[in-house]
Design a protein around this motif. Structure first.
Motif, PDB file in Angstrom:
ATOM      1  N   THR A 131      36.540  31.071  47.026  1.00  0.00           N
ATOM      2  CA  THR A 131      35.259  30.506  47.024  1.00  0.00           C
ATOM      3  C   THR A 131      34.245  31.517  46.757  1.00  0.00           C
ATOM      4  N   SER A 132      34.398  32.558  46.132  1.00  0.00           N
ATOM      5  CA  SER A 132      33.455  33.592  45.870  1.00  0.00           C
ATOM      6  C   SER A 132      33.821  34.701  44.922  1.00  0.00           C
TER       7      SER A 132
ATOM      8  N   ILE B  86      35.321  37.527  42.673  1.00  0.00           N
ATOM      9  CA  ILE B  86      36.361  37.929  41.510  1.00  0.00           C
ATOM     10  C   ILE B  86      37.221  36.530  41.711  1.00  0.00           C
TER      11      ILE B  86
ATOM     12  N   PHE C  56      36.785  31.297  52.572  1.00  0.00           N
ATOM     13  CA  PHE C  56      35.801  30.906  53.608  1.00  0.00           C
ATOM     14  C   PHE C  56      34.607  30.357  52.781  1.00  0.00           C
TER      15      PHE C  56
ATOM     16  N   MET D 298      43.577  34.155  55.813  1.00  0.00           N
ATOM     17  CA  MET D 298      44.721  35.391  55.216  1.00  0.00           C
ATOM     18  C   MET D 298      44.901  36.182  56.164  1.00  0.00           C
TER      19      MET D 298
ATOM     20  N   ASN E  45      44.012  37.731  46.217  1.00  0.00           N
ATOM     21  CA  ASN E  45      42.639  38.381  46.023  1.00  0.00           C
ATOM     22  C   ASN E  45      41.637  38.396  47.143  1.00  0.00           C
TER      23      ASN E  45
ATOM     24  N   TYR F 178      40.379  49.964  54.286  1.00  0.00           N
ATOM     25  CA  TYR F 178      40.384  49.577  52.897  1.00  0.00           C
ATOM     26  C   TYR F 178      41.204  50.330  52.137  1.00  0.00           C
TER      27      TYR F 178
ATOM     28  N   LYS G 201      44.770  48.975  50.371  1.00  0.00           N
ATOM     29  CA  LYS G 201      44.730  48.874  48.880  1.00  0.00           C
ATOM     30  C   LYS G 201      45.882  49.752  48.239  1.00  0.00           C
TER      31      LYS G 201
ATOM     32  N   GLY H 238      37.051  49.055  39.646  1.00  0.00           N
ATOM     33  CA  GLY H 238      35.924  49.814  40.416  1.00  0.00           C
ATOM     34  C   GLY H 238      34.917  48.806  40.886  1.00  0.00           C
TER      35      GLY H 238
ATOM     36  N   VAL I 253      32.688  46.009  41.474  1.00  0.00           N
ATOM     37  CA  VAL I 253      32.366  44.659  40.756  1.00  0.00           C
ATOM     38  C   VAL I 253      31.022  44.140  41.400  1.00  0.00           C
TER      39      VAL I 253
ATOM     40  N   THR J 226      29.667  41.667  43.206  1.00  0.00           N
ATOM     41  CA  THR J 226      29.937  40.485  44.051  1.00  0.00           C
ATOM     42  C   THR J 226      29.441  40.886  45.414  1.00  0.00           C
TER      43      THR J 226
HETATM   44  P1  NAD Z   1      34.007  38.181  47.977  1.00  0.00           P
HETATM   45  O1  NAD Z   1      33.319  38.445  49.459  1.00  0.00           O
HETATM   46  O2  NAD Z   1      32.887  37.882  46.966  1.00  0.00           O
HETATM   47  O3  NAD Z   1      35.099  37.265  48.005  1.00  0.00           O
HETATM   48  C1  NAD Z   1      36.104  37.338  49.094  1.00  0.00           C
HETATM   49  C2  NAD Z   1      36.741  36.089  48.979  1.00  0.00           C
HETATM   50  O4  NAD Z   1      37.952  36.256  50.200  1.00  0.00           O
HETATM   51  C3  NAD Z   1      35.889  34.975  49.424  1.00  0.00           C
HETATM   52  O5  NAD Z   1      36.202  33.971  48.762  1.00  0.00           O
HETATM   53  C4  NAD Z   1      36.196  35.136  50.824  1.00  0.00           C
HETATM   54  O6  NAD Z   1      36.049  33.862  51.705  1.00  0.00           O
HETATM   55  C5  NAD Z   1      37.611  35.340  51.081  1.00  0.00           C
HETATM   56  N1  NAD Z   1      38.294  35.763  52.412  1.00  0.00           N
HETATM   57  C6  NAD Z   1      37.732  36.824  53.190  1.00  0.00           C
HETATM   58  N2  NAD Z   1      38.507  36.792  54.426  1.00  0.00           N
HETATM   59  C7  NAD Z   1      39.554  35.763  54.196  1.00  0.00           C
HETATM   60  C8  NAD Z   1      40.325  35.444  55.189  1.00  0.00           C
HETATM   61  N3  NAD Z   1      40.477  35.761  56.262  1.00  0.00           N
HETATM   62  N4  NAD Z   1      41.284  34.063  54.709  1.00  0.00           N
HETATM   63  C9  NAD Z   1      40.986  33.555  53.396  1.00  0.00           C
HETATM   64  N5  NAD Z   1      39.908  33.957  52.571  1.00  0.00           N
HETATM   65  C10 NAD Z   1      39.254  35.139  52.805  1.00  0.00           C
HETATM   66  O7  NAD Z   1      34.483  39.534  47.447  1.00  0.00           O
HETATM   67  P2  NAD Z   1      35.048  40.267  46.053  1.00  0.00           P
HETATM   68  O8  NAD Z   1      34.318  41.475  45.548  1.00  0.00           O
HETATM   69  O9  NAD Z   1      35.141  38.970  45.021  1.00  0.00           O
HETATM   70  O10 NAD Z   1      36.442  40.741  46.467  1.00  0.00           O
HETATM   71  C11 NAD Z   1      37.593  39.888  45.922  1.00  0.00           C
HETATM   72  C12 NAD Z   1      38.954  41.032  45.885  1.00  0.00           C
HETATM   73  O11 NAD Z   1      38.618  42.073  45.042  1.00  0.00           O
HETATM   74  C13 NAD Z   1      38.976  41.752  47.426  1.00  0.00           C
HETATM   75  O12 NAD Z   1      40.356  41.985  47.665  1.00  0.00           O
HETATM   76  C14 NAD Z   1      38.349  43.251  47.290  1.00  0.00           C
HETATM   77  O13 NAD Z   1      38.884  44.292  48.071  1.00  0.00           O
HETATM   78  C15 NAD Z   1      38.648  43.233  45.747  1.00  0.00           C
HETATM   79  N6  NAD Z   1      37.669  44.368  45.259  1.00  0.00           N
HETATM   80  C16 NAD Z   1      36.529  44.128  45.220  1.00  0.00           C
HETATM   81  C17 NAD Z   1      35.875  45.124  44.277  1.00  0.00           C
HETATM   82  C18 NAD Z   1      34.124  44.900  44.119  1.00  0.00           C
HETATM   83  O14 NAD Z   1      33.593  45.762  44.000  1.00  0.00           O
HETATM   84  N7  NAD Z   1      33.712  43.823  44.573  1.00  0.00           N
HETATM   85  C19 NAD Z   1      36.293  46.179  43.630  1.00  0.00           C
HETATM   86  C20 NAD Z   1      37.741  46.414  43.751  1.00  0.00           C
HETATM   87  C21 NAD Z   1      38.524  45.191  44.528  1.00  0.00           C
END
Ligand code: NAD
Length: 258
Positions: free
Chosen positions: A16-17, A19, A39, A62, A88, A153, A157, A184, A186, A188
Motif C-alpha cells: 500500500t506504500s 517499495i 495497512f 504480517m 516486502n 531491524y 534482515k 540501501g 530508498v 519512502t
Molecule cells: P513503507 O513504510 O513505505 O511501506 C511499508 C509497507 O509495509 C506499507 O504498505 C505498510 O502498510 C506495510 N506494513 C507495515 N506493517 C505491516 C503489517 N504488520 N502487516 C502488513 N503490512 C504492514 O516502507 P518501505 O521503505 O517501502 O519498506 C518496504 C520494505 O523495504 C521493508 O521491508 C523495508 O525494511 C525495506 N527496505 C526499505 C529501505 C528504505 O530505505 N526505504 C531500505 C532497505 C529495505
C-alpha cells in the motif's frame, strides 16, 4: 503486444506504500495480476488499488501467522495459482539496545522476518506442484552489514538473507527461485521518517542530516528511488533470471563496496 508477466499472478506484502506499491505497479504494467496487502487509510488503499488496475487487496497483519497463511490461500483462490511472492512489508524502530522496547523487538522480528517464513511455507507447495515460482524477499543493506541502534531491524534482515539462502537450497532443482533484494536508503515514508530525528539530534538542517548522517554510508549520496527497486524485482521475475537463486542482490549506491 505480449508483456513479460502476461498470465502471471503475484502477491506482494506491504504494497500500500513505498517499495511494495512500486513493485505492484511495475508488475501490473508488465501484465501480471497482483494482490495487494498492507495497512493504510481506506482512501490510500483505494488509491493503491486504482493505480494497479483495481487489484484485489488482503488486509492480513504480517505479525499474525494465521492471517498470513489465509492471505496466501486467498491469492491462490483469486487467481487460481500463485507464481510470484514478494515479501516486502516492514517497519523500523531506532534505539540503543539497552533501551530498545521488547515489544518493538518482537514486532520487527515478526513483521520483517517471520512473516517471510509463513508466507513462503504457505506458497511453496503450490509453486512446487506447478514447478514454477519466483520468491523475492525485500531485505536490506542491513541484511548484510550492521549499523548501530537498529538491532531488531539488522537482526531481522540478516535473518531474511539466511532464510532466503536456505529456502533456495531446498528448491534448487525445481523451477522455483528465492532471492533477496538488499536496498540501501530508498526514498519512502519508512526512510524519510529517519531524517528529521537525526537533524534534531545533531542540531543541523534536514538537508545536512540526510547527506551527512542518514546517507553517510551510501556513497552515491542520493536516495535510491522506488522505481529502481521495482525494476530489479521485475528483472528477477522476468525471463532469463531462473539461474539466479539464493542471491542477495544489492541496490545501495555502493554501500556494500566500501
Ligand atoms: P513503507 O513504510 O513505505 O511501506 C511499508 C509497507 O509495509 C506499507 O504498505 C505498510 O502498510 C506495510 N506494513 C507495515 N506493517 C505491516 C503489517 N504488520 N502487516 C502488513 N503490512 C504492514 O516502507 P518501505 O521503505 O517501502 O519498506 C518496504 C520494505 O523495504 C521493508 O521491508 C523495508 O525494511 C525495506 N527496505 C526499505 C529501505 C528504505 O530505505 N526505504 C531500505 C532497505 C529495505
Amino acid at each position: 503486444m505480449r508483456q513479460v508477466l502476461d498470465g502471471q499472478a503475484a502477491l506482494i506484502t506491504g504494497s500500500t506504500s513505498g517499495i511494495g506499491l512500486a513493485i505492484a505497479q511495475a508488475f501490473v504494467a508488465a501484465g501480471a495480476r497482483v494482490m495487494l496487502n498492507g495497512f493504510g487509510k481506506p482512501e490510500d488503499i483505494a488509491a493503491a488499488q486504482a493505480s494497479t488496475g483495481g487489484a484485489p487487496y488482503h488486509p492480513a497483519d504480517m505479525s499474525k501467522p494465521a492471517e498470513i497463511r489465509d492471505m496466501v490461500r486467498a491469492a491462490e483462490a483469486a487467481f487460481g495459482k500463485l507464481d510470484i511472492l514478494v515479501n516486502n512489508a516492514g517497519i523500523q524502530f531506532v534505539s540503543p539496545v539497552q533501551d530498545f522496547p521488547a515489544e518493538k523487538w518482537d514486532a520487527i522480528i515478526a513483521i520483517n522476518m517471520s512473516s517471510n517464513f509463513h508466507a513462503i511455507a504457505a506458497a511453496l507447495p503450490g509453486m512446487l506442484a506447478r514447478d514454477y515460482g519466483r520468491i523475492i524477499n525485500v531485505a536490506s543493506a542491513h541484511g548484510l552489514v550492521a549499523s548501530p541502534y537498529k538491532t531488531a531491524y539488522v537482526a531481522a534482515k540478516h535473518g531474511v538473507v539466511g532464510l532466503t539462502k536456505s529456502v533456495a537450497l531446498e528448491i534448487a532443482q525445481a523451477n522455483v527461485t528465492c532471492n533477496a533484494i538488499c536496498p540501501g536508503f530508498v526514498r519512502t515514508p519508512l526512510a524519510e521518517a529517519q531524517v528529521h530525528p537525526l537533524a534534531e539530534k545533531f542540531g543541523v538542517s534536514d538537508e545536512v542530516a540526510l547527506k551527512d548522517h542518514l546517507l553517510a554510508k551510501q556513497p552515491s549520496k542520493r536516495w535510491i528511488e522506488v522505481d529502481e527497486v521495482a525494476r530489479m524485482a521485475l528483472w528477477l521475475v522476468g525471463p532469463g533470471s531462473g539461474g539466479v537463486n539464493g542471491s542477495a542482490l544489492s541496490i545501495d549506491g555502493g554501500w556494500l563496496a566500501a
